[in-house]
Design an enzyme around this catalytic site. Structure first.
Site, PDB file in Angstrom:
ATOM      1  N   ASP A 453      16.759   2.613  46.742  1.00 53.52           N
ATOM      2  CA  ASP A 453      18.142   2.588  47.238  1.00 53.52           C
ATOM      3  C   ASP A 453      18.356   1.511  48.300  1.00 53.52           C
ATOM      4  O   ASP A 453      19.476   1.037  48.479  1.00 53.52           O
ATOM      5  CB  ASP A 453      18.620   3.962  47.725  1.00 53.52           C
ATOM      6  CG  ASP A 453      17.687   4.631  48.691  1.00 53.52           C
ATOM      7  OD1 ASP A 453      16.628   4.056  48.999  1.00 53.52           O
ATOM      8  OD2 ASP A 453      18.006   5.739  49.152  1.00 53.52           O
TER       9      ASP A 453
HETATM   10  C1  LAN Z   1      12.435   7.351  55.007  1.00 60.17           C
HETATM   11  C2  LAN Z   1      13.554   6.632  55.594  1.00 60.17           C
HETATM   12  C3  LAN Z   1      14.526   6.067  54.637  1.00 60.17           C
HETATM   13  C4  LAN Z   1      14.610   6.847  53.350  1.00 60.17           C
HETATM   14  C5  LAN Z   1      15.858   6.524  52.510  1.00 60.17           C
HETATM   15  C6  LAN Z   1      16.043   5.051  52.221  1.00 60.17           C
HETATM   16  C7  LAN Z   1      17.105   6.987  53.271  1.00 60.17           C
HETATM   17  C8  LAN Z   1      15.780   7.317  51.220  1.00 60.17           C
HETATM   18  O1  LAN Z   1      16.964   7.207  50.497  1.00 60.17           O
HETATM   19  C9  LAN Z   1      14.509   7.007  50.480  1.00 60.17           C
HETATM   20  C10 LAN Z   1      13.293   7.394  51.305  1.00 60.17           C
HETATM   21  C11 LAN Z   1      13.241   6.721  52.694  1.00 60.17           C
HETATM   22  C12 LAN Z   1      12.770   5.301  52.490  1.00 60.17           C
HETATM   23  C13 LAN Z   1      12.255   7.398  53.629  1.00 60.17           C
HETATM   24  C14 LAN Z   1      11.035   8.039  53.098  1.00 60.17           C
HETATM   25  C15 LAN Z   1      10.207   8.878  54.082  1.00 60.17           C
HETATM   26  C16 LAN Z   1      10.166   8.304  55.493  1.00 60.17           C
HETATM   27  C17 LAN Z   1       9.542   6.936  55.435  1.00 60.17           C
HETATM   28  C18 LAN Z   1      11.625   8.196  55.958  1.00 60.17           C
HETATM   29  C19 LAN Z   1      12.372   9.507  56.025  1.00 60.17           C
HETATM   30  C20 LAN Z   1      11.421   7.769  57.389  1.00 60.17           C
HETATM   31  C21 LAN Z   1      10.158   8.540  57.856  1.00 60.17           C
HETATM   32  C22 LAN Z   1       9.504   9.122  56.610  1.00 60.17           C
HETATM   33  C23 LAN Z   1       7.980   9.120  56.698  1.00 60.17           C
HETATM   34  C24 LAN Z   1       7.390   9.854  55.508  1.00 60.17           C
HETATM   35  C25 LAN Z   1       7.541   9.757  58.006  1.00 60.17           C
HETATM   36  C26 LAN Z   1       6.077   9.921  58.163  1.00 60.17           C
HETATM   37  C27 LAN Z   1       5.676  11.269  57.771  1.00 60.17           C
HETATM   38  C28 LAN Z   1       4.867  11.549  56.768  1.00 60.17           C
HETATM   39  C29 LAN Z   1       4.961  12.879  56.152  1.00 60.17           C
HETATM   40  C30 LAN Z   1       3.870  10.605  56.220  1.00 60.17           C
END
Ligand code: LAN
Length: 727
Positions: A453
């Site tokens: 996205d």
């Molecule tokens: C994010 C941030 C952005 C998010 C969107 C783009 C909004 C979404 O549409 C796709 C997935 C994504 C890229 C995403 C995946 C998981 C993340 C990276 C996070 C929520 C930010 C932090 C999170 C990450 C997994 C945190 C670390 C924790 C673990 C369990 C490894």
């Protein structure tokens, strides 16, 4: 909301002076906070509105003439928000929320012998003090969550490492809370792991994390390269550190913590019994029987590992750690892998190595000072994501065409141009990566991960800025737009939907092996309505400009993605959001997609059902409000307060669906306008985002992008509606 406490922990100096902090923005949107020591330095580098806003200081920005209608409110919103654009063209922002990241930063640095600057240390203490639960003194998995063993155990340890005394009132209260939750023995798996690295939990108390899994043949359905990218990227350094049983040497603090964290004598704990001991409050995904059975078998294997095999496996995990560091300039994919990789590299190569120094430099990218102190962020920022939304909002509402906004849009385009990833990763196939050439990631180009996205929003924004405005330079070539579309086309799943970073690689049953009790749906990729919509809308925008390019493939992709959206709609009418809270977020996206293929309130049952679902949730004050708990349970749970951003999402959804009656839209608009401050901004309300079902995460820039977008769009929409109805 949060106080900037002036008195630091007993016996300490004061906390820092907020007038001395500056946000440095460079290298493609990299943000780092710096503390200036002298008045001369402060004079040479004055604090600007961006610094002041994010530090919670008065920005001094003027009051604006009161808005008489929705368009003027949107205009005022941007009049304010424009000041928060940094000189490189993007809008920096805080990306906190999770409460399990700062302890990783603190513990990981401590066991690697990596110190903090005094001002960082103090501000991290301030943050933890501010964020302690006002009633029980513990911490949750995220800033709005109830106190859990995971949050309380880890943050307590972080405070102690940062130098707060065990008998400081904050520690006393937190310790009592921890003991009430069963003590650190009952901390979930990732907590056990951090504490074991620190030598305050026995490795025997962990379920095995064998690096040998990496030696399995790639074609096996359970091979870790098929896991969700975050889980596998965290698992790589974990398996290395487990394989070598990294253990920090015992010292006074370690000995003290062993006394403080447990409800029984540390030396009398029978560790193997703790492997599956997890505090009830923390438990979201209990272990499956299969996981427990495999853990027993692996525990037996741990008694008799074959040294050459273990060594080969440890080497293999280390090689993958190095690839990941190399691919991301030591950012790594996310904050958890960042700190585990840092510990692994520090252990293997020592404090004089290049890797150690680079990890120390890039550690800074995750550390953010806000009004409540210094936290560790969920990524190195949300640069692309925030820029994508606000630029589309400005173009769609017509605000982009106002003379006073033109410069800001050109500058945003310049940022967007440099943020597109132009090549595949260095260690492309050997590190099991998906293609990146042409993609946009969530934060910066340097982080370098394709997200479906983010590529969608980046591509849409690029097209809007270059093709819908007549004053912008053409910085991104057609070929580069094709590259972006190509990436998107590689990511579709057979059922039509889109996942986050890659197509789904592993079978669903892998979820039975989820070891992290605190999160749900983390073992493999899943399909998400939000990600799917971004792809549909961006390809639809793309084909209007480039109708000849891969016409059939794009048509097929859009059609089957729409089919997935129909299938994923809940019977009550909404879609469950996985990355934003919750139904309002996902339903807004889904209705936008449906409208693009002509499915609206009047023409489609799906669209109508969704609108009616939303209308049932509208409150007497005209707004909407749902709690982050909706994401845990996949059912709508009301928030105590109406939320501006969710109101915007719901109203946008109705407008995408071409909802024919003005009243609910007008009431939503009035609610959002009533919450606008006199300088054009909106106050921070409840947390906006979520991940892995249970952890909330902040998107503070949404209160600008979605308000401006909704208000500007609603102004036109209502005008057209009135004209149509002859009012
Ligand atoms: C994010 C941030 C952005 C998010 C969107 C783009 C909004 C979404 O549409 C796709 C997935 C994504 C890229 C995403 C995946 C998981 C993340 C990276 C996070 C929520 C930010 C932090 C999170 C990450 C997994 C945190 C670390 C924790 C673990 C369990 C490894």
């Amino acid at each position: 909301m949060y106080s900037r406490l002036d008195v630091a922990p007993s016996g300490e100096k004061h906390f820092t002076d907020y007038a001395r902090w500056r946000l440095l923005v460079n290298d493609g949107g990299r943000h780092t906070w710096h503390y200036l020591r002298t008045d001369e330095e402060c004079k040479a580098w004055p604090q600007n509105a961006v610094d002041k806003y994010w530090l919670g200081l008065d920005t001094g920005l003027p009051d604006l003439p009161p808005a008489k209608d929705a368009f003027e409110a949107a205009k005022n919103g941007y009049e304010f928000y424009k000041n928060l654009q940094s000189n490189d063209g993007h809008w920096p922002g805080e990306y906190g929320g999770p409460m399990f990241l700062l302890p990783g930063l603190v513990i990981g640095s401590y066991v690697s012998g990596m110190g903090f600057k005094e001002e960082e240390r103090l501000e991290m203490i301030r943050y933890l003090f501010n964020r302690a639960h006002p009633v029980d003194g513990g911490w949750g998995i995220h800033v709005e969550g109830e106190s859990s063993c995971f949050g309380t155990g880890l943050n307590y340890v972080a405070l102690r490492i940062l130098g707060v005394d065990a008998d400081h009132p904050v520690c006393v209260k937190a310790r009592a809370c921890l003991h009430k939750l069963g003590g650190a023995a009952a901390i979930p798996a990732w907590g056990k792991f951090w504490l074991s690295l620190l030598n305050v939990y026995d490795w025997e108390g962990n379920n095995p994390v064998p690096p040998e899994l990496w030696l399995l043949p790639d074609w096996l359905p359970i091979h870790p390269h098929r896991w969700w990218i975050h889980t596998r990227t965290v698992y790589v350094p974990m398996s290395y550190l487990y394989g070598i049983r990294f253990t920090f040497p015992e010292n006074d603090l370690v000995r003290a913590l062993r006394q403080e964290l447990y409800t029984q004598d540390y030396y009398s704990i029978y560790w193997p019994d703790q492997r599956n001991n997890v505090c009830k409050v923390d438990l979201y995904s209990p272990h499956s029987k299969l996981f427990d059975a495999i853990s027993i078998i692996l525990s037996v294997y741990e008694q008799c590992t074959i040294p050459p095999l273990r060594n080969t496996a440890v080497d293999c995990a280390y090689k993958l750690i190095v690839y990941e560091d190399d691919n991301t300039e030591y950012q790594t994919l996310g904050p958890v892998s960042k700190m585990f990789n840092l510990v692994a590299r520090a252990h293997a190569e020592g404090p004089e190595s290049h890797a150690y120094k680079m990890h120390e430099i890039k550690r800074q990218d995750f550390m953010w000072v806000g009004e409540d102190g210094m936290r560790m962020c969920g990524t190195n920022g949300s640069q692309l994501w925030d820029l994508g939304f606000i630029t589309q909002a400005l173009v769609e509402t017509g605000l982009a065409k106002l003379d006073e906004n033109k410069e800001s849009l050109v500058s945003a385009l310049q940022w967007l141009e440099q943020a597109q990833i132009r090549e595949n990763p260095k260690h492309y196939h050997s590190s099991y990566r998906h293609t990146t050439k042409g993609a946009w990631g969530f934060s910066t180009k340097e982080q370098g991960y394709t997200v479906s996205d983010c590529t969608g929003e980046g591509l849409k924004s690029a097209i809007y800025l270059q093709h819908h405005l007549n004053f912008t330079p053409k910085l991104i070539s057609d070929q580069r737009m094709f590259d972006a579309a190509d990436v998107l086309l590689t990511m579709q799943n057979p059922s039509g939907g889109y996942a986050s970073y890659e197509p789904v690689r592993g079978p669903k049953f892998l979820e039975w092996l989820n070891p992290a009790e605190v999160f749900g749906d983390i073992m493999v990729e899943y399909l998400y309505p939000e990600c799917t919509t971004s792809v549909i809308t961006s390809l639809a925008t793309f084909r209007k400009i480039y109708p000849e390019y891969r016409t059939e493939a794009i048509e097929r992709t859009i059609r089957s993605a729409i089919k997935y959206l129909h299938e994923s709609q809940k019977p009550e009418g909404g879609w469950v959001g996985s990355w934003g809270i919750c139904f309002t977020y996902a339903t807004q996206f889904a209705l936008e997609s449906l409208a693009l293929v002509g499915e609206t309130y009047e023409t489609s049952e799906n669209s109508r059902r969704a609108c009616e679902f939303l209308l049932r949730k509208q409150r007497a004050d005209g707004g909407w409000g749902e709690s982050y708990k909706s994401c845990e349970s996949s059912t709508w749970i009301e928030h105590e307060e109406t939320q501006v951003i969710q109101t915007c999402w719901a109203v946008m959804a109705l407008m995408y669906a071409k909802y024919p009656h003005a009243d609910p839209i007008e009431r939503g608009v009035r609610l959002v306008m009533s919450r606008q401050l006199s300088n054009g901004s909106w106050p921070q309300e409840a947390i906006e985002g979520v991940f892995n079902k249970t952890c909330a995460i902040s998107y503070p820039n949404f209160k600008f992008s979605f308000t401006i977008w909704m208000l500007g769009k609603a102004h036109r929409y209502l005008k057209d509606l009135r004209a149509k109805n002859g009012v």
